[in-house]
Scaffold this motif. Structure first.
Motif, PDB file in Angstrom:
ATOM      1  N   LEU A 189      -5.849  85.314  43.923  1.00 47.84           N
ATOM      2  CA  LEU A 189      -5.001  85.431  45.116  1.00 47.84           C
ATOM      3  C   LEU A 189      -5.766  86.098  46.244  1.00 47.84           C
ATOM      4  O   LEU A 189      -5.355  86.059  47.393  1.00 47.84           O
TER       5      LEU A 189
ATOM      6  N   ALA B 221      -6.818  76.335  43.932  1.00 45.30           N
ATOM      7  CA  ALA B 221      -5.427  75.966  43.672  1.00 45.30           C
ATOM      8  C   ALA B 221      -5.309  75.393  42.263  1.00 45.30           C
ATOM      9  O   ALA B 221      -4.369  75.713  41.523  1.00 45.30           O
ATOM     10  N   ARG B 222      -6.253  74.580  41.886  1.00 46.54           N
ATOM     11  CA  ARG B 222      -6.202  73.959  40.556  1.00 46.54           C
ATOM     12  C   ARG B 222      -6.361  75.011  39.456  1.00 46.54           C
ATOM     13  O   ARG B 222      -5.648  74.983  38.445  1.00 46.54           O
TER      14      ARG B 222
ATOM     15  N   ARG C 162      -5.638  78.227  39.708  1.00 46.07           N
ATOM     16  CA  ARG C 162      -4.412  79.042  39.664  1.00 46.07           C
ATOM     17  C   ARG C 162      -3.331  78.301  38.889  1.00 46.07           C
ATOM     18  O   ARG C 162      -2.558  78.893  38.151  1.00 46.07           O
ATOM     19  N   ASN C 163      -3.292  76.988  39.119  1.00 51.14           N
ATOM     20  CA  ASN C 163      -2.255  76.178  38.495  1.00 51.14           C
ATOM     21  C   ASN C 163      -2.461  76.047  36.992  1.00 51.14           C
ATOM     22  O   ASN C 163      -1.509  76.133  36.211  1.00 51.14           O
TER      23      ASN C 163
ATOM     24  N   PHE D  51       1.374  84.217  36.868  1.00 55.22           N
ATOM     25  CA  PHE D  51       1.572  85.533  37.484  1.00 55.22           C
ATOM     26  C   PHE D  51       2.992  86.023  37.252  1.00 55.22           C
ATOM     27  O   PHE D  51       3.949  85.264  37.384  1.00 55.22           O
TER      28      PHE D  51
ATOM     29  N   ILE E  75       8.299  75.372  39.341  1.00 59.15           N
ATOM     30  CA  ILE E  75       7.343  75.399  40.471  1.00 59.15           C
ATOM     31  C   ILE E  75       5.890  75.122  40.062  1.00 59.15           C
ATOM     32  O   ILE E  75       5.237  74.249  40.649  1.00 59.15           O
ATOM     33  N   PRO E  76       5.345  75.798  39.056  1.00 56.34           N
ATOM     34  CA  PRO E  76       3.921  75.520  38.736  1.00 56.34           C
ATOM     35  C   PRO E  76       3.671  74.066  38.343  1.00 56.34           C
ATOM     36  O   PRO E  76       2.605  73.531  38.593  1.00 56.34           O
TER      37      PRO E  76
ATOM     38  N   TYR F 102       2.916  71.035  40.888  1.00 56.43           N
ATOM     39  CA  TYR F 102       1.559  70.787  41.392  1.00 56.43           C
ATOM     40  C   TYR F 102       0.682  70.144  40.326  1.00 56.43           C
ATOM     41  O   TYR F 102      -0.528  70.215  40.366  1.00 56.43           O
TER      42      TYR F 102
ATOM     43  N   ARG G  18       4.084  79.972  45.792  1.00 56.75           N
ATOM     44  CA  ARG G  18       3.626  78.592  45.579  1.00 56.75           C
ATOM     45  C   ARG G  18       2.103  78.541  45.478  1.00 56.75           C
ATOM     46  O   ARG G  18       1.540  77.823  44.659  1.00 56.75           O
ATOM     47  N   LYS G  19       1.444  79.329  46.345  1.00 56.17           N
ATOM     48  CA  LYS G  19      -0.027  79.348  46.253  1.00 56.17           C
ATOM     49  C   LYS G  19      -0.463  79.959  44.932  1.00 56.17           C
ATOM     50  O   LYS G  19      -1.396  79.478  44.284  1.00 56.17           O
ATOM     51  N   ALA G  20       0.221  81.024  44.540  1.00 56.08           N
ATOM     52  CA  ALA G  20      -0.155  81.689  43.292  1.00 56.08           C
ATOM     53  C   ALA G  20      -0.019  80.740  42.103  1.00 56.08           C
ATOM     54  O   ALA G  20      -0.731  80.873  41.116  1.00 56.08           O
ATOM     55  N   PHE G  21       0.897  79.798  42.211  1.00 47.39           N
ATOM     56  CA  PHE G  21       1.115  78.882  41.078  1.00 47.39           C
ATOM     57  C   PHE G  21       0.475  77.509  41.288  1.00 47.39           C
ATOM     58  O   PHE G  21       0.831  76.561  40.610  1.00 47.39           O
ATOM     59  N   GLY G  22      -0.422  77.426  42.254  1.00 45.18           N
ATOM     60  CA  GLY G  22      -1.250  76.230  42.298  1.00 45.18           C
ATOM     61  C   GLY G  22      -1.079  75.296  43.474  1.00 45.18           C
ATOM     62  O   GLY G  22      -1.689  74.232  43.502  1.00 45.18           O
ATOM     63  N   ALA G  23      -0.245  75.667  44.463  1.00 50.27           N
ATOM     64  CA  ALA G  23      -0.111  74.782  45.622  1.00 50.27           C
ATOM     65  C   ALA G  23      -1.341  74.938  46.506  1.00 50.27           C
ATOM     66  O   ALA G  23      -1.720  76.062  46.841  1.00 50.27           O
TER      67      ALA G  23
END
Lengths: 255, 415
Positions: A88, A112-113, A115-116, A121, A140-141, A144, B321-326
């Motif tokens: 982050l 992003a990939r 993190r996904n 977190f 949400i996760p 993506y 959303r960024k933390a989870f991959g956006a």
């Protein structure tokens, strides 16, 4: 429980100690691989006049399946460390490797990939999206990732069942207690089966009973599913339940 | 994913009702104005009864003559069309129609104004009127200068009563007596080529002088074959104009006139470009596009500001959303979709308001026999305006939001 503190600049110091710890079905040290590797990481915040060193000379490894606590006084850099490990935030210096992938100069897409796929977190303040129902928050996760909506829904249901909240999947976050919201946040963090779960004071906003419940879920995830967990906490009691404690003071790892 | 975005967009809109109402008002007003204008243009410039052949009709509407010291312009003259526009390659039919003259009739005992158009028989072939009574005049009527007339439904009601039949009945206008042989539905005043209250053979004119005019009050309507090349027709006509022998070359020795589409002629008039051969149609379309963008700019900037505050309130969600991959681009997409939902809802209101506006215009009589209305084409324009509006008002806020570092976004730091 074993407390291991790594001196600033020292790397891999805790690996042997981890193997000596007790704890159910933990993997042996020799079979473990490095999930997180930080080498000489530094984080400096700069304004026009002031330069604040948040982290300095941090080197550490977290092995697959470990449950590590990060402790220290407020402002010592615990959350900054967790944010860097969770991609982050970016370090000012040093190298970060997540599950074998160097991320220091990675693009937005690669980050992003990672993190996904690799990271989940759990935040102290839950950070659930208030306009979405519980099940949609948990999904949400997976939004993506390229997967059918029905599979996504099922995975979210499974994750909610895992934390004991399947009955509340159609509620909005505001209709849940703090402990329940944190369980939703955990479901969201694990729904994508990441290799690394990062928890930033996950029990900090909860009373001790709810804190214990949340801690129980995290321990269960680590012990039964081998999830690697790094948890920032102020609570010595909760930290004592983890395999390893890393202590920070003024941005440095200390004894 | 789209379902999730749409759900969220809907809930966000409901959450901030005041913001949403202000945004919707701005969008609805903007789109309503644009749709009203689009409906006007559609009504005038797009093929529709009776001008169903407009897409393959070239009009010889205006002409300009110049000499060393004089210039004159106006509608095309009868002679210009009759002598120089016939037998052009690729032209199937040539029709002649005068500009409508506003004349007086005392048929009902009180003076009433009627728009009278003098045409030839081909006019009824190039135009496609649906006769509600009788039929049109033909070649024989034209050749013998028969005092016969086609009138519209409103004129029938005014002269003979609401439920009366008119065929066979007579009326007098401008001192000439005509027998009604056909009744057609009203044609909007905005359909400038076909509009009139009364259509009569041009051979009933009080004088023959019009037959010798290069500039007068006629328009020539050239119906092209489906595969004809308008430029070839224009080139041939231009070459014929170059060979015109002027009766008084001391006064006038050059003439310019271009058979072209109504759009091109309207463009030529708006740009004040009579007397040149250049095509102004595309310039008009470009000018309209620029004007549309400028008209949208102010409300778009307003919506950008509203969107920025709306989005930045959701900095924490952006962080999650960024933390989870956006990725940034995914988030731009999400917020653009949300903004498009808002603009489409606003545009639906705008189209509804525009429909009401068009109905009021039709009812007011401001435009004689106006039949402005919604059709699929106008609604498609409305949707197109909405999408453009949604994108230009959504891109910047979405981009700005997507640039937030996740760690800052989670702290709610929006700048």
């Amino acid at each position: 429980m074993t407390t291991v503190t790594i001196q600033a600049g020292q790397t891999h110091g805790a690996r042997g100690a981890v193997a000596d710890t007790g704890g159910g079905s933990r993997t042996s040290a020799s079979a473990r691989t490095s999930i997180v590797a930080l080498s000489d990481v530094e984080k400096v915040y700069r304004t026009d006049r002031i330069e604040t060193v948040a982290l300095s000379q941090i080197s550490l490894d977290v092995q697959a399946g470990e449950f590590v606590s990060v402790m220290g006084p407020s402002g010592c850099g615990k959350s900054t460390l967790l944010n860097i490990v969770g991609l982050l935030d970016t370090p000012s210096r040093g190298r970060v490797t997540i599950n074998g992938t160097p991320v220091t100069d990675a693009s937005d897409r690669v980050l992003a990939r990672l993190r996904n796929r690799e990271v989940g977190f759990v935040f102290q303040t839950f950070h659930l999206v208030p306009d979405l129902r519980v099940i949609d928050n948990v999904e949400i996760p997976l939004l993506y990732r390229s997967m059918p909506g029905s599979d996504r829904r099922q995975a979210a249901r499974d994750a909610l069942e895992r934390v004991g909240l399947a009955a509340r999947m159609h509620h909005f976050p505001s209709q849940l207690s703090g402990g329940q919201q944190q369980r939703v946040a955990i479901a969201r963090a694990i729904v994508g089966r990441p290799s690394l779960l990062l928890a930033d004071e996950p029990t900090g906003n909860l009373d001790s009973q709810m804190g214990d419940e949340i801690m129980g879920i995290l321990l269960d995830l680590q012990q039964r599913e081998g999830t690697t967990i790094v948890m920032v906490t102020h609570d010595q009691r909760q930290a004592d339940r983890t395999e390893r404690i890393i202590r920070l003071f003024d941005g440095r790892l200390v004894q | 994913m789209l379902r999730n975005y749409l759900l969220l967009a809907w809930r966000v809109l409901l959450r901030r009702a005041f913001f949403t109402a202000v945004s919707l008002f701005g969008i609805a007003f903007t789109i309503a104005m644009l749709v009203l204008v689009a409906a006007m243009f559609d009504h005038v410039l797009v093929a529709g009864a009776p001008e169903v052949n407009q897409d393959r009709t070239l009009g010889l509407y205006f002409a300009e003559m110049e000499g060393e010291t004089m210039a004159r312009n106006g509608f095309a003259g009868y002679k210009l069309v009759d002598t120089y526009a016939r037998n052009l390659p690729g032209v199937e039919r040539v029709a002649l129609a005068s500009a409508p003259a506003r004349l007086t009739t005392y048929h009902t005992g009180v003076p009433e104004k009627l728009y009278l158009k003098r045409t030839d028989d081909e006019f009824w072939n190039v135009m496609q009127f649906h006769f509600v009574e009788g039929g049109p005049y033909g070649r024989a009527d034209l050749e013998r200068g028969a005092f016969v007339a086609v009138i519209n439904a409103s004129t029938r009601a005014r002269l003979f009563g609401a439920d009366a039949t008119a065929v066979g009945r007579e009326f007098e206008v401008d001192g000439q007596r005509f027998r009604v042989i056909g009744v057609v539905p009203d044609v909007s005043f905005l359909r400038v080529v076909s509009f009139a209250d009364v259509w009569v053979p041009h051979t009933t004119a009080k004088s023959d002088a019009y037959r010798a005019q290069l500039i007068g009050d006629f328009m020539g309507l050239l119906l092209m074959a489906p595969d004809a090349d308008p430029r070839a027709i224009q080139d041939e006509f231009r070459s014929r104009l170059a060979r015109i022998e002027f009766p008084d070359p001391q006064s006038f020795n050059r003439i310019s006139a271009v058979p072209e589409s109504l759009l091109q002629t309207v463009a030529r008039m708006l740009f004040g470009a009579r007397g040149t051969d250049a095509d102004y149609g595309n310039r008009l379309l470009l000018a309209l596009a620029v004007a549309t963008m400028l008209f949208m700019a102010l409300p778009a900037v307003n919506l950008v500001n509203l969107n920025i505050s709306r989005i930045m309130e959701r900095a924490s969600e952006v962080g999650v959303r960024k933390a989870f991959g956006a990725s940034s681009i995914t988030l731009v997409g999400q917020f653009l979709i949300e903004n498009l939902v808002l603009t489409l809802v606003g545009s639906a209101l705008g189209v509804a308001c525009a429909s009401l506006g068009l109905w009021l215009i039709n009812r007011s009589g401001v435009i004689a026999y106006a039949q402005l209305g919604m059709n699929l084409r106008v609604v498609a324009w409305g949707i197109a305006f909405a999408v453009v509006f949604g994108v230009i008002s959504g891109v910047y806020p979405a981009w700005r939001m997507s640039r937030l570092r996740p760690v800052d976004a989670l702290k709610g730091v929006s700048r």
